[in-house]
Design a protein around this motif. Structure first.
Motif, PDB file in Angstrom:
ATOM      1  N   ILE A  55      34.676  47.825  32.326  1.00  0.00           N
ATOM      2  CA  ILE A  55      35.369  49.105  32.477  1.00  0.00           C
ATOM      3  C   ILE A  55      35.174  49.659  33.887  1.00  0.00           C
ATOM      4  O   ILE A  55      36.047  50.329  34.431  1.00  0.00           O
ATOM      5  CB  ILE A  55      34.925  50.126  31.395  1.00  0.00           C
ATOM      6  CG1 ILE A  55      35.929  51.275  31.315  1.00  0.00           C
ATOM      7  CG2 ILE A  55      33.533  50.641  31.651  1.00  0.00           C
ATOM      8  CD1 ILE A  55      35.642  52.256  30.205  1.00  0.00           C
ATOM      9  N   GLY A  56      34.050  49.339  34.512  1.00  0.00           N
ATOM     10  CA  GLY A  56      33.801  49.851  35.852  1.00  0.00           C
ATOM     11  C   GLY A  56      34.177  48.876  36.950  1.00  0.00           C
ATOM     12  O   GLY A  56      34.018  49.156  38.131  1.00  0.00           O
ATOM     13  N   ASN A  57      34.664  47.694  36.549  1.00  0.00           N
ATOM     14  CA  ASN A  57      34.938  46.656  37.537  1.00  0.00           C
ATOM     15  C   ASN A  57      36.115  47.042  38.438  1.00  0.00           C
ATOM     16  O   ASN A  57      37.102  47.597  37.980  1.00  0.00           O
ATOM     17  CB  ASN A  57      35.259  45.347  36.800  1.00  0.00           C
ATOM     18  CG  ASN A  57      35.233  44.163  37.727  1.00  0.00           C
ATOM     19  OD1 ASN A  57      35.960  44.117  38.703  1.00  0.00           O
ATOM     20  ND2 ASN A  57      34.380  43.213  37.411  1.00  0.00           N
ATOM     21  N   PHE A  58      36.009  46.778  39.737  1.00  0.00           N
ATOM     22  CA  PHE A  58      37.138  47.052  40.623  1.00  0.00           C
ATOM     23  C   PHE A  58      37.560  45.817  41.420  1.00  0.00           C
ATOM     24  O   PHE A  58      38.645  45.778  41.970  1.00  0.00           O
ATOM     25  CB  PHE A  58      36.814  48.205  41.573  1.00  0.00           C
ATOM     26  CG  PHE A  58      35.588  47.967  42.419  1.00  0.00           C
ATOM     27  CD1 PHE A  58      34.347  48.373  41.986  1.00  0.00           C
ATOM     28  CD2 PHE A  58      35.698  47.347  43.655  1.00  0.00           C
ATOM     29  CE1 PHE A  58      33.219  48.157  42.755  1.00  0.00           C
ATOM     30  CE2 PHE A  58      34.570  47.133  44.431  1.00  0.00           C
ATOM     31  CZ  PHE A  58      33.328  47.535  43.983  1.00  0.00           C
ATOM     32  N   VAL A  59      36.709  44.785  41.470  1.00  0.00           N
ATOM     33  CA  VAL A  59      37.039  43.604  42.265  1.00  0.00           C
ATOM     34  C   VAL A  59      38.138  42.796  41.582  1.00  0.00           C
ATOM     35  O   VAL A  59      39.168  42.480  42.179  1.00  0.00           O
ATOM     36  CB  VAL A  59      35.797  42.732  42.483  1.00  0.00           C
ATOM     37  CG1 VAL A  59      36.162  41.481  43.261  1.00  0.00           C
ATOM     38  CG2 VAL A  59      34.722  43.521  43.204  1.00  0.00           C
ATOM     39  N   THR A  60      37.919  42.483  40.308  1.00  0.00           N
ATOM     40  CA  THR A  60      38.882  41.658  39.587  1.00  0.00           C
ATOM     41  C   THR A  60      40.254  42.333  39.478  1.00  0.00           C
ATOM     42  O   THR A  60      41.271  41.694  39.758  1.00  0.00           O
ATOM     43  CB  THR A  60      38.325  41.277  38.201  1.00  0.00           C
ATOM     44  OG1 THR A  60      37.119  40.562  38.401  1.00  0.00           O
ATOM     45  CG2 THR A  60      39.296  40.417  37.428  1.00  0.00           C
ATOM     46  N   PRO A  61      40.322  43.633  39.106  1.00  0.00           N
ATOM     47  CA  PRO A  61      41.646  44.273  39.069  1.00  0.00           C
ATOM     48  C   PRO A  61      42.316  44.249  40.433  1.00  0.00           C
ATOM     49  O   PRO A  61      43.537  44.060  40.532  1.00  0.00           O
ATOM     50  CB  PRO A  61      41.349  45.710  38.644  1.00  0.00           C
ATOM     51  CG  PRO A  61      40.013  45.672  38.013  1.00  0.00           C
ATOM     52  CD  PRO A  61      39.266  44.531  38.613  1.00  0.00           C
ATOM     53  N   ALA A  62      41.529  44.428  41.511  1.00  0.00           N
ATOM     54  CA  ALA A  62      42.125  44.448  42.841  1.00  0.00           C
ATOM     55  C   ALA A  62      42.699  43.077  43.190  1.00  0.00           C
ATOM     56  O   ALA A  62      43.802  42.970  43.724  1.00  0.00           O
ATOM     57  CB  ALA A  62      41.090  44.866  43.872  1.00  0.00           C
ATOM     58  N   LEU A  63      41.950  42.010  42.879  1.00  0.00           N
ATOM     59  CA  LEU A  63      42.375  40.677  43.293  1.00  0.00           C
ATOM     60  C   LEU A  63      43.405  40.076  42.354  1.00  0.00           C
ATOM     61  O   LEU A  63      44.400  39.511  42.786  1.00  0.00           O
ATOM     62  CB  LEU A  63      41.166  39.745  43.379  1.00  0.00           C
ATOM     63  CG  LEU A  63      40.156  40.088  44.482  1.00  0.00           C
ATOM     64  CD1 LEU A  63      39.002  39.104  44.458  1.00  0.00           C
ATOM     65  CD2 LEU A  63      40.842  40.077  45.840  1.00  0.00           C
ATOM     66  N   LEU A  64      43.162  40.167  41.054  1.00  0.00           N
ATOM     67  CA  LEU A  64      44.049  39.506  40.098  1.00  0.00           C
ATOM     68  C   LEU A  64      45.144  40.440  39.595  1.00  0.00           C
ATOM     69  O   LEU A  64      46.146  39.991  39.055  1.00  0.00           O
ATOM     70  CB  LEU A  64      43.244  38.960  38.912  1.00  0.00           C
ATOM     71  CG  LEU A  64      42.201  37.896  39.250  1.00  0.00           C
ATOM     72  CD1 LEU A  64      41.509  37.411  37.979  1.00  0.00           C
ATOM     73  CD2 LEU A  64      42.829  36.735  39.985  1.00  0.00           C
ATOM     74  N   GLY A  65      44.922  41.752  39.728  1.00  0.00           N
ATOM     75  CA  GLY A  65      45.913  42.708  39.266  1.00  0.00           C
ATOM     76  C   GLY A  65      46.886  43.083  40.377  1.00  0.00           C
ATOM     77  O   GLY A  65      47.887  43.751  40.132  1.00  0.00           O
ATOM     78  N   GLY A  66      46.548  42.696  41.582  1.00  0.00           N
ATOM     79  CA  GLY A  66      47.404  43.054  42.693  1.00  0.00           C
ATOM     80  C   GLY A  66      47.350  44.544  42.942  1.00  0.00           C
ATOM     81  O   GLY A  66      46.554  45.256  42.331  1.00  0.00           O
ATOM     82  N   GLY A  67      48.222  45.053  43.828  1.00  0.00           N
ATOM     83  CA  GLY A  67      48.160  46.476  44.165  1.00  0.00           C
ATOM     84  C   GLY A  67      48.614  47.365  43.029  1.00  0.00           C
ATOM     85  O   GLY A  67      48.176  48.491  42.897  1.00  0.00           O
ATOM     86  N   ARG A  68      49.471  46.853  42.152  1.00  0.00           N
ATOM     87  CA  ARG A  68      50.131  47.750  41.193  1.00  0.00           C
ATOM     88  C   ARG A  68      49.280  48.040  39.970  1.00  0.00           C
ATOM     89  O   ARG A  68      49.718  48.692  39.053  1.00  0.00           O
ATOM     90  CB  ARG A  68      51.465  47.163  40.754  1.00  0.00           C
ATOM     91  CG  ARG A  68      51.437  45.666  40.558  1.00  0.00           C
ATOM     92  CD  ARG A  68      52.838  45.136  40.338  1.00  0.00           C
ATOM     93  NE  ARG A  68      52.935  43.748  40.787  1.00  0.00           N
ATOM     94  CZ  ARG A  68      53.471  42.777  40.078  1.00  0.00           C
ATOM     95  NH1 ARG A  68      53.975  43.023  38.904  1.00  0.00           N
ATOM     96  NH2 ARG A  68      53.511  41.549  40.543  1.00  0.00           N
ATOM     97  N   PHE A  69      48.110  47.511  39.954  1.00  0.00           N
ATOM     98  CA  PHE A  69      47.330  47.626  38.740  1.00  0.00           C
ATOM     99  C   PHE A  69      46.003  48.308  39.043  1.00  0.00           C
ATOM    100  O   PHE A  69      45.222  47.821  39.837  1.00  0.00           O
ATOM    101  CB  PHE A  69      47.093  46.229  38.186  1.00  0.00           C
ATOM    102  CG  PHE A  69      46.502  46.248  36.829  1.00  0.00           C
ATOM    103  CD1 PHE A  69      47.308  46.410  35.722  1.00  0.00           C
ATOM    104  CD2 PHE A  69      45.148  46.150  36.660  1.00  0.00           C
ATOM    105  CE1 PHE A  69      46.767  46.446  34.470  1.00  0.00           C
ATOM    106  CE2 PHE A  69      44.603  46.196  35.409  1.00  0.00           C
ATOM    107  CZ  PHE A  69      45.411  46.338  34.308  1.00  0.00           C
TER     108      PHE A  69
END
Ligand SMILES: Nc1ncnc2c1ncn2[C@@H]1O[C@H](COP(=O)(O)OP(=O)(O)O)[C@@H](O)[C@H]1O
Ligand SMILES: [Mg+2]
Lengths: 352, 287
Positions: B219-233
């Motif tokens: 829930i606190g992760n920001f690396v994976t959403p940034a890399l795999l989610g791209g900018g829109r996520f």
């Protein structure tokens, strides 16, 4: 083996059963017939394969070879939950997350019995085993003896054809163990279920069993009633394992007499050659007026009703144990000379 | 308290001191910013305010928070569903092979988190391994956009935290007396009943420990959403990250962080209680 044929069909027939773990032959070609409503004891030293044998009966180990016939049908293809026999585990294996009541009802719920029937039978078994006050407790809140009763009740409630008990009293202290031996026997009589109990305690087996089998290194050495095994042990190992036994090594002469240093016992018909004479402490008499085998008293242990004298004789390195009534030997001092008489009829002879 | 009882406390003193000085204090300092105002050019103006918390419950952020919780929940669920059978299989393997199997299960851990996550980009992108494999298998449509989606984020998070869950569940499974399962079979329970009524309840503490761990880290992760989610996520971790590093709004970032930490503490507390309950540390025996 002294397995006399009976008219009745045995409830359980173990036929040439073997099981190896790698190089270890845990159970080695064991054949046994267990009679209906019998209290049968499997006795043997630790590691002789008792647990493995029970686990094969219960279905937790696959036999290497041999057959298990329950009421005439081979149960080998049945998985444990389908076998009409139950195992009481050495560790009790009570479910730690369930109350006692839940532990007891588990087996009946698995049979999908009606709720009322389950409750009725749980109440009934709790009354029989004095567990009613503990119904809502968790296993960890019980003493060793109480846990043992829960484990027993949990198996009994299933009304199995045969109940297998793996060292059920092993974890209890001596006093409780002795009381539970009689309790188990009474219970077995009451419920009318065939019991096969495993123990390494020969005294326990003698007290409880209708018949018993002695195992060593996975092999069956002897099977019979306690008296029979006590009086007529099949070999040296059994003789030594059951009760206390004195052993004297010597030779049997061609004219049928066992000879050792300062000792001669007529053994008509015995094969000539080196042999060991085995005799129970209670089968040796002390003669106060001289005569017999000369020895000296090394030690005496008072046991209340009787006294066990340790008597050193020339023929034998270890002192003989001699059991005499306590009141006849009170004035014997350590070191005093003593004479022993051996009754040939109560001796066993094992060729070396 | 007796001398003997106080000794273990003394032994723990260095660790406690370390945690206090380098972990708890800095955290408290940062979190305390949540109660102050933001300076016009960034920085913190030490005027007490609760405004930051009002912004936290703003629907915009609440939605991101709830969405993060949903994703973390999905990640947790999937991780448990994959990890349990794996842990079960490892525990069933011969004793001498278990150490090796566990080693393989945690192997990804020995590589860098970023590298592991980038590896997924290599696998999932439009020119990536998966799309190539699909083409080789005869698929000739548009390459699939697997990357930069919620699914990719979930896959990445599950992959990253799976070893934790396997270890947590394995550790409770391996401590379970196998005779309990056998007793259930002996009493007439089939494999399914035995699993549902004996094995699973008795390993719930491991499932809870692994699950809370994954949830809290996801829930606190920001690396994976940034890399795999791209900018829109965006997940809540990205918002916190942005407040501190891009928007320069430390007080608001601190307020968001506090909500996150509070959520984690509550979950860890509940899990601790569940574990204590499971291992029977409860006092007060009904008799
Ligand atoms: N699962 C197993 N794997 C390997 N060896 C075993 C296993 N179970 C039992 N044995 C071996 O088989 C022999 C008999 O064991 P067991 O049946 O437990 O004896 P007992 O119950 O009479 O003490 C022992 O030598 C033991 O080490
Ligand atoms: Mg055993």
């Amino acid at each position: 083996m002294n397995q006399e044929p009976t008219a009745q069909e045995p409830i359980l027939r173990i036929d040439g059963l073997s099981k190896s773990f790698g190089p270890v032959r845990a159970v080695d070609n064991v054949s046994l017939d267990i009679q209906r409503n019998e209290f049968f004891a499997l006795l043997g030293p630790s590691g002789c394969g008792k647990t493995t044998l029970l686990r094969m009966l219960a279905g937790f180990e696959t036999p290497g070879s041999g057959r298990i016939l329950l009421d005439g049908t081979d149960i080998a293809p049945l998985s444990p939950e389908k076998r009409p026999l139950n195992l009481m585990f050495q560790s009790y294996a009570l479910f730690p997350h369930m109350t006692i009541r839940k532990n007891l009802s588990y087996g009946l719920e698995m049979e999908r019995l009606a709720k009322t029937e389950i409750n009725h039978r749980v109440d009934e078994i709790m009354a029989v085993t004095d567990l009613t006050p503990f119904a809502e407790r968790k296993p960890e809140q019980l003493s060793g003896g109480q846990k043992q009763r829960v484990a027993l009740a949990r198996s009994l409630i299933k009304r199995p054809k045969v109940l297998l008990l793996d060292e059920p009293l092993g974890a209890l202290d001596k006093k409780l163990r002795e009381r539970m031996q009689l309790e188990l026997k009474r219970l077995q009589h009451e419920v009318g279920i065939t019991f096969i109990i495993v123990t390494h305690d020969q005294e326990e087996a003698l007290v409880m069993a209708d018949r018993m089998a002695i195992l060593k290194d996975g092999r069956l050495l002897q099977c019979g009633a306690p008296e029979e095994i006590y009086e007529h042990p099949a070999d040296r190992f059994v003789a030594n394992f059951i009760g206390v036994m004195n052993f004297i090594s010597g030779v049997v002469t061609p004219n049928g007499s066992f000879e050792a240093d300062g000792l001669s016992v007529p053994m008509p018909g015995a094969a000539a050659g080196p042999a060991t004479l085995a005799i129970r402490p209670e089968s040796i008499a002390v003669s106060m007026n001289g005569g017999g085998i000369a020895g000296s008293l090394v030690d005496a242990a008072y046991h209340g009703l009787d006294r066990v004298l340790h008597v050193k004789i020339a023929a034998c390195e270890t002192p003989l144990q001699v059991r005499v009534p306590a009141h006849t030997s009170a004035d014997l001092g350590i070191g005093s000379p003593i004479h022993l008489g051996i009754d040939p009829d109560r001796c066993r002879l094992f060729p070396d | 308290m007796s001398f003997q009882a106080s000794r273990p406390n003394l032994l723990a003193a260095p660790a406690v001191a370390w945690l206090l000085v380098f972990m708890v204090l800095p955290c408290l300092l940062i979190l305390s910013y949540a109660f102050f105002e933001r300076g016009t050019w960034g920085g913190v103006v030490y005027d007490f305010t609760l405004e930051n918390f009002q912004r936290v419950v703003d629907p915009l952020y609440a939605k991101i928070f709830l969405n993060s919780a949903r994703i973390a929940g999905l990640v947790t669920l999937i991780a448990i569903l994959i990890a349990y059978p794996a842990a079960y299989a490892i525990n069933r393997a011969p004793k001498h092979r278990q150490a090796m199997l566990l080693f393989f299960a945690v192997l990804p851990f020995w590589s860098n988190y970023l590298i592991r996550t980038y590896a997924w980009i290599v696998l999932l992108n439009r020119e990536g391994l998966l799309n190539n494999l699909l083409r080789m298998a005869g698929y000739d449509g548009e390459p699939l956009s697997l990357l930069y989606s919620e699914g990719a984020v979930i896959v990445g998070l599950v992959y990253n935290y799976l070893p934790f869950v396997i270890l947590a569940i394995y550790s409770t499974l391996s401590r379970l007396n196998p005779e309990l399962m056998e007793a259930s079979r002996d009493l007439g329970g089939g494999p399914v009943s035995t699993f549902l009524r004996v094995t699973l309840p008795l390993t719930m503490s491991g499932v809870a420990a692994g699950g809370v761990f994954v949830f809290v880290l996801s829930i606190g992760n920001f690396v994976t959403p940034a890399l795999l989610g791209g900018g829109r996520f965006q997940m809540i971790g990205n918002v916190v990250y942005d407040q501190f590093l891009t928007a320069n709004d430390w007080p608001f970032g601190a307020a968001l962080g506090m909500v996150l930490i509070a959520t984690m503490i509550i979950l860890l507390f509940l899990q601790g209680r569940a574990t204590a309950h499971a291992s029977g540390e409860r006092a007060g025996a009904p008799s």
